[in-house]
Motif scaffolding. Structure first.
Motif, PDB file in Angstrom:
ATOM      1  N   GLN A 147       0.823  -1.208   0.000  1.00  0.00           N
ATOM      2  CA  GLN A 147       0.000   0.000   0.000  1.00  0.00           C
ATOM      3  C   GLN A 147       0.862   1.265   0.000  1.00  0.00           C
ATOM      4  OE1 GLN A 147      -0.133  -2.687   1.967  1.00  0.00           O
ATOM      5  NE2 GLN A 147      -2.028  -2.751   3.137  1.00  0.00           N
ATOM      6  N   LYS A 148       1.876   1.272   0.870  1.00  0.00           N
ATOM      7  CA  LYS A 148       2.746   2.444   0.966  1.00  0.00           C
ATOM      8  C   LYS A 148       3.568   2.628  -0.311  1.00  0.00           C
ATOM      9  CE  LYS A 148       3.254   2.542   6.010  1.00  0.00           C
ATOM     10  NZ  LYS A 148       4.203   2.414   7.150  1.00  0.00           N
ATOM     11  N   LEU A 149       4.070   1.514  -0.843  1.00  0.00           N
ATOM     12  CA  LEU A 149       4.881   1.601  -2.058  1.00  0.00           C
ATOM     13  C   LEU A 149       4.037   2.085  -3.232  1.00  0.00           C
ATOM     14  CD1 LEU A 149       7.743   1.148  -3.032  1.00  0.00           C
ATOM     15  CD2 LEU A 149       7.136  -1.226  -3.584  1.00  0.00           C
ATOM     16  N   LEU A 150       2.803   1.619  -3.305  1.00  0.00           N
ATOM     17  CA  LEU A 150       1.898   2.073  -4.359  1.00  0.00           C
ATOM     18  C   LEU A 150       1.642   3.568  -4.231  1.00  0.00           C
ATOM     19  CD1 LEU A 150      -0.024   1.418  -6.728  1.00  0.00           C
ATOM     20  CD2 LEU A 150      -1.800   0.932  -5.021  1.00  0.00           C
ATOM     21  N   LEU A 185       4.690  -1.229 -11.028  1.00  0.00           N
ATOM     22  CA  LEU A 185       4.154  -1.986  -9.887  1.00  0.00           C
ATOM     23  C   LEU A 185       2.632  -1.943  -9.796  1.00  0.00           C
ATOM     24  CD1 LEU A 185       5.167  -3.389  -7.129  1.00  0.00           C
ATOM     25  CD2 LEU A 185       4.610  -1.185  -6.107  1.00  0.00           C
ATOM     26  N   MET A 186       2.017  -0.990 -10.458  1.00  0.00           N
ATOM     27  CA  MET A 186       0.637  -0.633 -10.128  1.00  0.00           C
ATOM     28  C   MET A 186      -0.397  -1.701 -10.453  1.00  0.00           C
ATOM     29  SD  MET A 186       0.581   3.456 -10.964  1.00  0.00           S
ATOM     30  CE  MET A 186       1.694   4.559 -10.106  1.00  0.00           C
ATOM     31  N   PHE A 187      -0.406  -2.242 -11.655  1.00  0.00           N
ATOM     32  CA  PHE A 187      -1.470  -3.171 -12.032  1.00  0.00           C
ATOM     33  C   PHE A 187      -1.523  -4.391 -11.105  1.00  0.00           C
ATOM     34  CE2 PHE A 187      -3.554  -6.604 -14.176  1.00  0.00           C
ATOM     35  CZ  PHE A 187      -4.607  -6.018 -14.855  1.00  0.00           C
ATOM     36  N   PRO A 188      -0.418  -5.149 -10.939  1.00  0.00           N
ATOM     37  CA  PRO A 188      -0.505  -6.345 -10.087  1.00  0.00           C
ATOM     38  C   PRO A 188      -0.755  -6.017  -8.614  1.00  0.00           C
ATOM     39  CG  PRO A 188       1.775  -5.919 -10.707  1.00  0.00           C
ATOM     40  CD  PRO A 188       0.934  -5.000 -11.516  1.00  0.00           C
ATOM     41  N   THR A 189      -0.257  -4.864  -8.172  1.00  0.00           N
ATOM     42  CA  THR A 189      -0.446  -4.493  -6.763  1.00  0.00           C
ATOM     43  C   THR A 189      -1.897  -4.139  -6.481  1.00  0.00           C
ATOM     44  OG1 THR A 189       1.822  -3.654  -6.692  1.00  0.00           O
ATOM     45  CG2 THR A 189       0.363  -2.986  -4.917  1.00  0.00           C
ATOM     46  N   ILE A 190      -2.502  -3.350  -7.356  1.00  0.00           N
ATOM     47  CA  ILE A 190      -3.924  -3.017  -7.202  1.00  0.00           C
ATOM     48  C   ILE A 190      -4.766  -4.287  -7.286  1.00  0.00           C
ATOM     49  CG2 ILE A 190      -5.882  -1.809  -8.253  1.00  0.00           C
ATOM     50  CD1 ILE A 190      -3.879   0.341  -9.195  1.00  0.00           C
ATOM     51  N   PHE A 191      -4.418  -5.154  -8.216  1.00  0.00           N
ATOM     52  CA  PHE A 191      -5.157  -6.419  -8.383  1.00  0.00           C
ATOM     53  C   PHE A 191      -5.093  -7.245  -7.104  1.00  0.00           C
ATOM     54  CE2 PHE A 191      -6.224 -10.624  -9.690  1.00  0.00           C
ATOM     55  CZ  PHE A 191      -7.027 -10.508 -10.817  1.00  0.00           C
ATOM     56  N   GLY A 192      -3.886  -7.390  -6.545  1.00  0.00           N
ATOM     57  CA  GLY A 192      -3.719  -8.189  -5.331  1.00  0.00           C
ATOM     58  C   GLY A 192      -4.436  -7.584  -4.133  1.00  0.00           C
ATOM     59  N   MET A 193      -4.319  -6.256  -3.977  1.00  0.00           N
ATOM     60  CA  MET A 193      -4.954  -5.588  -2.840  1.00  0.00           C
ATOM     61  C   MET A 193      -6.475  -5.697  -2.911  1.00  0.00           C
ATOM     62  SD  MET A 193      -2.403  -2.274  -2.773  1.00  0.00           S
ATOM     63  CE  MET A 193      -3.620  -1.188  -2.042  1.00  0.00           C
ATOM     64  N   ALA A 194      -7.021  -5.539  -4.121  1.00  0.00           N
ATOM     65  CA  ALA A 194      -8.477  -5.584  -4.284  1.00  0.00           C
ATOM     66  C   ALA A 194      -9.022  -6.997  -4.147  1.00  0.00           C
ATOM     67  CB  ALA A 194      -8.863  -5.005  -5.645  1.00  0.00           C
ATOM     68  N   SER A 195      -8.172  -8.008  -4.392  1.00  0.00           N
ATOM     69  CA  SER A 195      -8.624  -9.403  -4.347  1.00  0.00           C
ATOM     70  C   SER A 195      -8.602  -9.990  -2.941  1.00  0.00           C
ATOM     71  CB  SER A 195      -7.735 -10.262  -5.257  1.00  0.00           C
ATOM     72  OG  SER A 195      -7.822  -9.839  -6.596  1.00  0.00           O
ATOM     73  N   ILE A 246      -6.021   9.543  -8.142  1.00  0.00           N
ATOM     74  CA  ILE A 246      -7.037   8.590  -7.679  1.00  0.00           C
ATOM     75  C   ILE A 246      -6.374   7.337  -7.110  1.00  0.00           C
ATOM     76  CG2 ILE A 246      -8.909   7.076  -8.479  1.00  0.00           C
ATOM     77  CD1 ILE A 246      -9.615   9.319 -10.499  1.00  0.00           C
ATOM     78  N   ILE A 247      -5.264   6.923  -7.733  1.00  0.00           N
ATOM     79  CA  ILE A 247      -4.527   5.763  -7.233  1.00  0.00           C
ATOM     80  C   ILE A 247      -3.915   6.057  -5.863  1.00  0.00           C
ATOM     81  CG2 ILE A 247      -2.549   4.248  -7.669  1.00  0.00           C
ATOM     82  CD1 ILE A 247      -3.146   4.694 -10.699  1.00  0.00           C
ATOM     83  N   VAL A 248      -3.408   7.275  -5.665  1.00  0.00           N
ATOM     84  CA  VAL A 248      -2.886   7.677  -4.349  1.00  0.00           C
ATOM     85  C   VAL A 248      -3.986   7.570  -3.309  1.00  0.00           C
ATOM     86  CG1 VAL A 248      -1.990   9.599  -2.982  1.00  0.00           C
ATOM     87  CG2 VAL A 248      -1.101   9.198  -5.276  1.00  0.00           C
ATOM     88  N   PHE A 249      -5.172   8.063  -3.638  1.00  0.00           N
ATOM     89  CA  PHE A 249      -6.303   8.005  -2.721  1.00  0.00           C
ATOM     90  C   PHE A 249      -6.610   6.562  -2.346  1.00  0.00           C
ATOM     91  CE2 PHE A 249     -10.883   7.397  -2.113  1.00  0.00           C
ATOM     92  CZ  PHE A 249     -11.122   8.246  -1.049  1.00  0.00           C
ATOM     93  N   TYR A 250      -6.634   5.669  -3.336  1.00  0.00           N
ATOM     94  CA  TYR A 250      -6.937   4.260  -3.065  1.00  0.00           C
ATOM     95  C   TYR A 250      -5.866   3.626  -2.184  1.00  0.00           C
ATOM     96  CZ  TYR A 250      -7.380  -0.760  -3.796  1.00  0.00           C
ATOM     97  OH  TYR A 250      -7.486  -2.112  -3.585  1.00  0.00           O
TER      98      TYR A 250
END
Length: 271
Positions: A147-150, A185-195, A246-250
């Motif tokens: 989360q922090k790295l994203l 990093l963004m696509f797989p990290t968002i995918f993992g966090m949301a899953s 928006i990604i920062v907010f998430y």
């Protein structure tokens, strides 16, 4: 760069407008042939791949016979706020990625006064940085939470996009290349966090996150409209800048949620 851009005629729109019809048609046929070759090659490769998949006996999934009740699953998913925000973040991330990459060559051509083939070198540099950064960021996750790295990378992407919009020449171009490093990093990290925590709803949930790539079509279209409206490719990069915000907010929202979860677990453990 090698098969298409290197074979394009360098005549601009005004020069083409003054050409005889036969001369213009000859140039257009040559350029069409340059585009067709690689795409026909890719099509043939896909046919071979399809034949291999059709012939080769694939292992059957262990959950092959499990049914999916879509409506109840969908209702459960939309009640999970971290998942819904994950789909939204993924939509805007893919939009930012495709927007940045789609307009890279045009931006470089404008800032460095070079042609498409030469500008493609900088696009390739961005892709190479994207690949290298994926490995570096994966290693960094040993020390920093996803989360922090994203959040850090999204903030850095916003700063670099500001340089792209307001900078000039090589400064703007190098900032544009740097954005690719942040996006890796963004696509797989968002995918993992949301899953996380989807359990039996993971299949439909994963489908929703993949469908979010629709952002690559919609956001890029908006970026093109901004560029046309203001007659400026530089100002058009404000669109991916908003996406990164928006990604920062998430990322921050997810980080706060994880802190609250850990605090609750600690309290229960102490109790």
């Amino acid at each position: 760069k090698i098969f298409i851009l290197s074979n394009l005629n360098q005549a601009n729109a005004e020069e083409r407008g003054s050409m005889a019809t036969s001369q213009l048609e000859t140039i257009q046929k040559q350029e069409l042939a340059a585009v067709m070759g690689p795409y026909v090659g890719v099509a043939l490769l896909l046919i071979v791949l399809w034949l291999v998949i059709a012939i080769y006996r694939m292992p059957r999934a262990s959950d092959h016979n499990q049914g999916i009740d879509f409506v109840p699953t969908f209702k459960r998913l939309i009640r999970k706020r971290h998942y819904v925000w994950g789909v939204i973040a993924q939509f805007f991330y893919v939009g930012a990625q495709i927007g940045v990459w789609s307009f890279t060559i045009r931006y470089v051509m404008q800032e460095l006064s070079i042609n498409e083939e030469q500008a493609a070198n900088y696009y390739l540099a961005g892709l190479i940085l994207f690949i290298v950064s994926r490995f570096v960021c994966t290693w960094l996750m040993n020390f920093v939470s996803p989360q922090k790295l994203l959040a850090i990378l999204a903030v850095l992407a916003i700063l670099l996009t500001n340089v792209v919009v307001f900078g000039e020449g090589y400064v703007g171009v190098f900032a544009l290349i740097g954005i690719s490093g942040c996006m890796s990093l963004m696509f797989p990290t968002i995918f993992g966090m949301a899953s996380e925590g989807l359990d039996e709803d993971r299949k439909i949930g994963g489908s929703g996150l993949i469908m979010a790539i629709l952002g690559g079509a919609i956001v890029t279209m908006i970026q093109g409209q901004v560029s046309d409206s203001f007659q400026s490719i530089k100002l058009a990069f404000i669109v991916p800048m908003v996406c990164f915000a928006i990604i920062v907010f998430y990322a921050l929202k997810k980080s706060r949620s994880e802190k609250e979860k850990n605090t609750d677990e600690t309290v229960l453990s102490d109790t």
